[in-house]
Every structure is written in C-alpha cells, then in structure tokens.
Enzyme design. Structure first.
Site, short mmCIF file in Angstrom:
data_model
loop_
_atom_site.label_atom_id
_atom_site.label_comp_id
_atom_site.label_asym_id
_atom_site.label_seq_id
_atom_site.Cartn_x
_atom_site.Cartn_y
_atom_site.Cartn_z
N GLU B 198 5.88 62.04 19.34
CA GLU B 198 5.00 62.11 20.50
C GLU B 198 4.95 60.85 21.35
O GLU B 198 4.67 60.93 22.55
CB GLU B 198 3.57 62.46 20.03
CG GLU B 198 3.42 63.86 19.49
CD GLU B 198 3.61 64.94 20.56
OE1 GLU B 198 3.16 64.71 21.70
OE2 GLU B 198 4.22 65.98 20.25
N SER B 478 -44.20 102.44 -2.80
CA SER B 478 -44.66 102.21 -4.17
C SER B 478 -44.23 100.87 -4.75
O SER B 478 -44.66 100.52 -5.85
CB SER B 478 -44.15 103.31 -5.09
OG SER B 478 -44.58 104.55 -4.60
#
Lengths: 166, 780
Positions: B198, B478
C-alpha cells in the site's frame, strides 16, 4: 432474661467460634443425590463434582485469607453452580460476606445454608453462630438473642450426643 | 510662488515619467493589497489549519479507542461426572470456533480419537483469575464426563474451564465493529506486507509523497477522470477517519493538510497502529468489519498472531477493496489478489520464493460464515442491555471496550429456540390456527441461582423486534394461584396441605355492586377438596374462597415478597389471575418458590471487566429470605402434585422419565393466553403462548405452553427435582377425603408434609377405596 443478661459472655464465645477461617470442612451429609443429576447413574455419579467443589473452595479460602473477598466469592459461586444444595458451600459464602462486614447478606446466606443443612448439629451450630454474629453486628438484638438460644441449645445437644468429642 | 513653481516644475520635470510613477504607485498599492489579501488568506489558512489540527487531534485521540463492548456466554466448566454429552461438547467447540485438526498444535484446536477428545484450550482472563492454555484429554461416557486429563502433566484434572463463547457486542450507531490490536501483537510480516503493497515509502515520507501524487495526477489526466488516489497510508487513514467518500479537489486538499498534520503530531507507529485498527475489511450484515484484529476472526476464526502467510496476504489484499475481493462471495478474485500479494511479498524479499509458491498453492482457508453473532440471541442481548443500562451510559457500552460476562447457556438457548419453533408450528397445525400468527416467549433460568440461561422473545428467534419475554404484559391466569395457597400455608390461620376447602357455588358482591360468581374450568363443583388437590386441579372456586378468607392485601403482600413489582389490582379476581405480568416477572415469582422462599434477583450478567480485563463490577449471587421456608416447601410439594396428578400431567408423558417437576398451568378467559411455569432440579422455565392482538388461541396452559416447556426440558437435559425438607417439617399419612391422619400405608392414604405440630390428630382407620368423592376426583 437470663439469656439476655448472659449475652456479653456468650458473644465472646460466639465471636471466637465464628471469626476465624474455617480450618476444616465440617462434615457434610454427603448425599449421593445432591450433586448428581440423573437417578441411578452408578457409583461415579456419587462423587460428581465433589473434587471440583473442594478444589474451588480451597482456592477461595486462600484468596479469602489474602483479603481478596470478591474473587473468593466468585470461586465459591462457581462451586455453588456445581453443588447448589451443599450447605457447606453456602456457609462458605456466608463466611466471606461476614468478613466483608456485609452482615445482612451473611445472615441470609447462613439461613439458606441452614435450610439445606438437615439435622447435622455441628454445621447448624456454625451457621447459628454466624447468624447471631451478623444480627449482633447489625444491632438486631432480639434476633441475635434468638440465634444465641439456638447456639446454646445446639451446644447442649452436641455435648449430650458426643461427649467424647469435646 | 516659487514653491508653486517648484511644484509645477516638479510636475513638469516629472512629466516624462508621470505615467510610470503613477503606475508604480498603483503597482505598490496593488502589491500592498495583494500582500494584505495574501496575509489574510494565510491567516484564514492558518486558522483553517489550526481548526483541522484541532479536529485531527481530538478525533484521533478520541476515536482511536472507540470499542464496542464484547458480550460473552457463560464459560463451560467440565469436571468428571458432569452430565454432558459429546454432542453438546462438539457444539460448544463449534460455537467457540475451535478448529478440528488431525493433531492439535495451537490453542483453539481439537481432534477426536475414539471416545476421547484432545484439545488445546485458549488462554483467557476471567474476573476471578486467568485460565492458561492447556492441553487436555476429555472422555465422555454415558452422557457424562468420564475423565479429564491434563496432557502436559499427565494428571487427572478436577475442573476445566474453557474460554466463553462470544455472543455479541454493543456497537455504535455507525455499526462499526472491531477488535483492537496493539502494534506489538500484530505479526511483523503483516505490517511489512501492508507497507509493501500500500505505501512503500511509509517510513520515509511526511504524510504525502509528491511522486505518488504526480503519478496519480498523470494517470487521472490520461484517463480523463479520477482513477488513482495516489494516497499514502496516512492519507488513507485521514480519509477513513474524517472525510467523505467524494473525490473532489477540496477533499484532496483537506486530505493533504490533515495527513501532514497527523505526521507532525504522531509517530509512524501510532499511525500504522491506528490504520490497522481502522481499515475497512468486510461486511457482516449491518455490521462493518474494521481492522485486522476483527477481520482475522471474521475470516479465519483465529487471532491475528496465529495467521499463516497466505492468510496474511489475503487480508492485506482486501485493503484494496473488501467487497470486490470478498473471499466468501468472490473466491476466485480473492485468490488471484492474494497470490499477487504473495508474489509482491516475495519480490520485496519479505518471504522466500519457495514460501510464496507453497502458500499460493493453498486454498483460501476462510472459515464458514456464521450467522452474525450480534443477531444470534437478540432477546437475551436485549435483557443484558437493559440490566447494564442501570449502571452504564450508552456511550460506555459502545465505546469503552467493556467485556461483559453473561449467564447465557448456548445449549439451553438453542434447544429452547428449536423446540419452541417446532411446537408452535405443530400446535398451529393441530388446532387449525392461522399460520404464523401464534406467538411465543420463554425464559429459562438456573433453578439454584436465578441465572438466566435462555430468553426467547419471538417465534422468529433471530428477529430483534418486540421482546415478548420482557415486554408482553399479559394476564397470568392460574399462574398466580400458588401465591394464594402460599399465603394460606404461611399464615398463622392453621392451613395445611390437608385442610379441606369448600368447592360449592360462590357469589361475591363486588365494590361496584355487581355479583361475581366464579366458575371452575369444568363448570362443576367438587365438594370438600383438600388444599393441595384444589391447587393441583386448579379449582377456581375454592381458590377464591380461600383468597377471600385471607384478603387481597395478604395475597398481594406474598406476591411482593416473591418479587412481583408491577401493579396488582386489589380485587377478588386477582386470586384467579386477573393481573398482568410479563414472562420475566413470572420467572422471578417462581424463582423465589424454587429457592425455598429465598429471593434471588433474576440476573443475566455475572461481571463486567474493562478493556484491560480489570473487574469493574460484579453481579454476585444474593439471597434474601422473604417467606418461611417450611411453607414454601409445602407449596412446592403441592406444585409437584400439579404435575404428578393435576392439570400438568402431560409433562410426565412427554418427558417420559421421573423428574418430580413442580409447575403450574395458566389459561386466561376465552383461551387468550396459554402459560406454563415450572421447575426441575436444574432448570426453571416460563412459557407464554398467545396472539399479539389478544385474540383467542384455542389453547389452554396444558395444551399449549406446557408442551413447549416439557419438550424443552426433555431436550435440554433437565434433572429431577429433589427437595430437602427444612427442619420443622414432618410427613404423615393422610386420608385425602377426610383430611384425617391414618395409620401408615393405607391404600387410600397419601403421605403429606406438615409443619411440625400442625399434623392432624387423631389416627383413623384405613378406609375402603370405593369412595364417591375419591372416584369423582380421579375418575375411577
């Protein structure tokens, strides 16, 4: 009233009884079922996790002795995941909180241990001592008084059942 | 006059050059103006440079370390005798990203020889200490860990803790994710390769290279458009950090200035380190993969240090275009690019030609793409985030690099996900429900310590939308009844499990003046029913009657003690569950029952460490005794009867082995909600099924949620619930019809626990079996 009057004396014995690090692991009711999961899984299952728990408790005790309470508690918690119904492991946790002066938590943990302790007198005695001390430190005199009564009762029963041990 | 003359003379004298003088002065003025403008310009430029300088320093120093929090599952702990199958173990290794190889040589690799697994664990720093890398041999036998050996010391091990599975992270709004690496952790070859490919002059230039820019300019002029950037690594970093992607001259100008400034302030190693953490290297759904540290895990499932030459080359090659050269989508392109990089590395003398050749013959070696870990357990992550928000700011979670250790058990979570999806589909088919409408949620905790092991908030388990486990606040039916019965058992009103409760017509005048007449589910009356059977069969009328006797305030007090914080309507309908709770709230309530009356807050986090592994906060186990342990013990025994002979009997059939589970079904009016809450020795689970629009489901608690619960428990490896009676409880034989004590072992008698001194007296004779009531109850 007599008990309340004799409390200072009792507390001396209580504090000595609960202060120091637990030198040996109190005899635990080694219940084959406590730590094993599936039923009838052979003799290997009977010792499932016990060695791991002991190894963790040993390391925790060493850390506790160095004052590294949080790390010690983390190790005891790992032991609890392996043997959640072993009252001695709960008692160790209570002991750490007691040393950290976290009395409310120490008492609760000792109560939890007690709910799992069954009829084991010496373990119950240790736990009631811890509870008495926690309550005393928090200023819960009435509660401490009740705990002291338990301690006295247990001491008497231990004397009666195994005089040779004393 | 003379002066005038003189002046005029002067004028005359200067008449030869008046124009030139005027020109000169104009030029001077122009020059001055130019100078002023130039100075102003310089000033503006200087100010602008200063501004850029400020931006750079602030951003560079601030953003360099913006790290998302990492979230881990519970670490797997193995010890001889632990119930754990080889299949589960392999799945754990797979989730951990351990590599299966012929001979394990590096941490994170394993192999199988017969029934033995050989592996080298990864080192890991936990909140209670370090786990070094270990070479271990694990043998599984009959669904258990048979043996555990440290191969370096050839000794048996008591306990082995693996590193935890990474289950996600909290990412910034920019959706960037990265694993920060220090330069000294990066293989030098990677750094050199990156520079070679690079920016060859990286260590020589001052941020820009004129040669590079000239070359780019020439290429762009020839092409008539921008084709080359000619950027140094510094310029690339600046671009990534601060600038848009538009290729304009102004941006180029900014880029150059900023690159120069960056080089002025920071040394080369700082810059390259930042670059390596910043560069974009891939995409995982919405998550952008930044930096080599994360890319290494993302593509190869291993840390940067352990990359091979060709893997390094591939990553370096990706810098040029991570999506164009994506090795998963375009393997051919990626391979070509990688080999080009390898040749270049050899050409520059970074590696030998032989190494390059050998490396370029190898495949890409990219690990299969796993589903984005961020979306894997969305409902659980949501719970973690909410618990963390009590202690941390959002920015801390997305930028401080916190390491969060949770309680998630991937095995339990995945089992629950699979079973919930299967059962819901099966129920839709069986009950001819519209496809895809029935919704579900589930929470599973560890019975002993309230750690959350699994959370599901939607039948589409990867969908991170409405989290029903936490936010679906529905009528519980319940499920609330145990609180009524517990209030009775813990009161000093003399209630025992054998206390007969009257099940006959009941009319209650409401405060509004209406008459409320509760009905049983089977719309029948059952006469006098012992307390425990009334709960087991979930009879409504005796429950309301019992509740009325105790008072709503007492029942609400019990619910508060159990850990319910939400508003509870203080009306008799509360006794039948006319209260709304979310599955996680129900979990807390049942957790306190499972804990023997000791309340432990339901928690999903064990500890939070900072990025250098220093413990910041622990979430230790805490307990608080809130209800008498003896009363809770009696209640849990009754809840076991619910499963053994009551409304939850199908559990026994589905699981097919004795679990002694305790639980309760819940169904609401018109079958809108189907609930089941229950616990075994190791797991506690709460399941809710229903429609988002609250329309009827045709399911009761038993036909719906219970099925999901039982299948999950069966598959997840639930262990039997073995209760230890606390001190002060004793068991006696009771005739369930009369509630009287019998001599031991009568045919019709049952053994029930009592708080000492509440056992009924006196002993009655055994009664014959053919009793009307008995028949009615059991359909004999």
């Amino acid at each position: 009233m007599t008990v309340i009057r004799s409390m200072p004396l009792l507390f001396v014995s209580l504090l000595f009884g609960a202060c120091g690090p637990v030198r040996e692991m109190p005899r635990v009711p080694v219940d084959d079922r406590t730590s094993t999961s599936a039923a009838g899984s052979g003799p290997a299952a009977a010792v499932t996790g016990r060695r791991a728990v002991l190894a963790l408790l040993r390391r925790a005790q060493a850390l506790q002795a160095q004052g590294k309470y949080a790390r010690a508690a983390a190790l005891v918690e790992r032991a609890l995941r392996i043997e959640p119904e072993n009252p001695v492991v709960w008692q160790r946790m209570a002991g750490i909180r007691l040393q950290q002066a976290r009395y409310r938590q120490a008492e609760s943990l000792a109560m939890r241990a007690l709910s799992l302790a069954g009829p084991e007198l010496r373990l119950r005695l240790t736990l009631w001592r811890m509870i008495a001390r926690s309550r005393y430190q928090r200023g819960d005199w009435r509660g401490a008084d009740r705990a002291v009564r338990e301690v006295v009762g247990l001491q008497r029963r231990i004397h009666q059942t195994a005089p040779a041990n004393r | 006059m003379p002066a005038r003359r003189a002046r005029s003379g002067n004028r005359r004298a200067g008449s030869r050059r008046p124009r030139s003088r005027r020109q000169a002065s104009r030029r001077r003025r122009l020059l001055r103006l130019l100078l002023i403008v130039l100075a102003l310009l310089m000033l503006v430029l200087a100010a602008y440079t200063l501004y850029l300088d400020f931006v750079i320093r602030k951003q560079f120093e601030g953003r360099r370390w913006a790290l998302p929090a990492r979230v881990y599952a519970r670490p797997l702990e193995l010890y001889p005798g632990k119930a754990f199958t080889a299949r589960r173990f392999e799945r754990e290794l797979q989730l951990l990203g351990y590599h299966r190889v012929d001979t394990p040589q590096e941490p994170g690799s394993w192999t199988q020889i017969g029934d033995a697994y050989l592996l080298i664990t990864r080192p890991f720093v936990f909140w209670d200490g370090k786990e070094p890398s270990r070479r271990v041999r694990v043998v599984f036998r009959n669904g258990r860990v048979g043996s555990l050996h440290d191969m370096d010391t050839s000794r048996g091990m008591d306990l082995l803790r693996l590193d935890p599975v990474l289950i996600g992270g909290f990412i910034t709004s920019r959706n960037e994710d990265r694993v920060l690496v220090r330069l000294n952790e990066v293989p030098p070859l990677l750094v050199r390769a990156l520079i070679a490919i690079e920016d060859r002059d990286f260590y020589r230039h001052h941020g820009i290279t004129l040669r590079g820019m000239a070359r780019a300019l020439w290429a762009n002029l020839r092409a008539g458009r921008t084709v080359q950037g000619g950027s140094t690594l510094t310029q690339q970093l600046v671009k990534n950090y601060f600038l848009s992607n538009r290729r304009t001259l102004w941006r180029k100008f900014n880029e150059v200035i900023m690159a120069l400034l960056l080089e002025l302030h920071y040394d080369k190693n700082d810059i390259i380190e930042s670059y390596m953490n910043e560069v974009y290297l891939g995409q995982d759904g919405r998550r952008a993969i930044h930096g080599f540290g994360l890319a290494s895990h993302f593509y190869f499932n291993r840390p940067l240090k352990r990359l091979r030459v060709e893997q390094i080359a591939l990553l370096v090659g990706l810098v040029k275009g991570a999506s164009y050269y994506d090795p998963r989508r375009h393997p051919q392109r990626a391979l070509k690019r990688r080999n080009l990089v390898l040749r270049e590395m050899a050409g520059r003398g970074l590696i030998t030609q032989g190494v390059a050749l050998a490396a370029s013959r190898r495949g890409l070696g990219v690990a299969p793409h796993r589903h984005s870990s961020l979306a894997r357990y969305p409902a659980f992550m949501d719970l973690v985030r909410r618990q963390l928000r009590r202690d941390y700011r959002e920015e801390d979670l997305t930028s401080e690099g916190l390491r969060i250790f949770t309680t998630l058990d991937p095995h339990v979570q995945e089992t629950a996900e699979r079973e919930l999806a299967l059962r819901i589909t099966a129920l839709e088919r069986a009950y001819r429900l519209p496809r895809g409408k029935l919704q579900g949620a589930m929470v599973i905790t560890r019975t002993s310590n309230a750690e959350v092991l699994a959370v599901i908030g939607d039948r589409r388990v990867r969908y991170a939308g409405f989290n029903r486990a936490l936010d679906a606040v529905r009528q519980v039916g319940s499920l609330i009844k145990p609180a009524v019965y517990l209030t009775a058992l813990a009161s000093d009103k003399g209630f025992t499990l054998a206390t007969p409760l009257r099940d006959s017509r009941l009319r209650i005048r409401t405060p509004q003046g209406d008459i409320w007449e509760p009905q049983n589910y089977d719309r029948r009356y059952h006469g006098d029913v012992p307390l425990y059977l009334s709960l087991a069969h979930s009879y409504n009328i005796p429950t309301v009657r019992l509740g009325m006797q105790l008072g709503t305030a007492a029942v609400i007090d019990t619910l508060r003690r159990l850990g319910v914080r939400r508003y509870l309507p203080p009306y008799p309908s509360l006794f039948l569950g006319a209260a709304r709770l979310s599955p996680i709230e129900v979990t807390q309530m049942y957790q306190t029952l499972a804990g023997g009356g000791f309340r432990t807050p339901v928690r999903a986090i064990r500890a939070v460490l900072d990025k250098s592994s220093k413990p910041l906060r622990r979430y230790p186990l805490t307990v608080e005794q809130v209800i008498d342990a003896r009363a809770v013990y009696l209640l849990v025994r009754a809840l076991q009867e619910v499963v053994r002979q009551g409304t939850a009997r199908p559990v026994v059939t589905i699981i097919g082995r004795p679990l002694m589970a305790a639980g309760k079904t819940g169904t609401t009016d018109d079958l809108r909600d189907s609930w089941f809450a229950g616990f075994t020795g190791n797991y506690l689970g709460v399941v809710w099924l229903g429609m988002d629009d609250n329309s009827p489901t045709r399911l009761t608690g038993a036909t719906g949620a219970l099925r999901v619960w039982a299948h999950v428990m069966r598959e997840a490896g639930a262990t039997p619930l073995r209760l230890r009676p606390p001190q002060g409880v004793r068991e006696v034989w009771i005739d369930p019809v009369t509630g009287q004590r019998t001599s031991d072992g009568c045919d019709t008698a049952v053994r029930l626990p009592f708080v000492t001194d509440t056992e009924p007296e006196p002993v009655v004779q055994c009664r014959k079996r053919n009793n009307k009531w008995w028949k009615r109850l059991f359909g004999l």
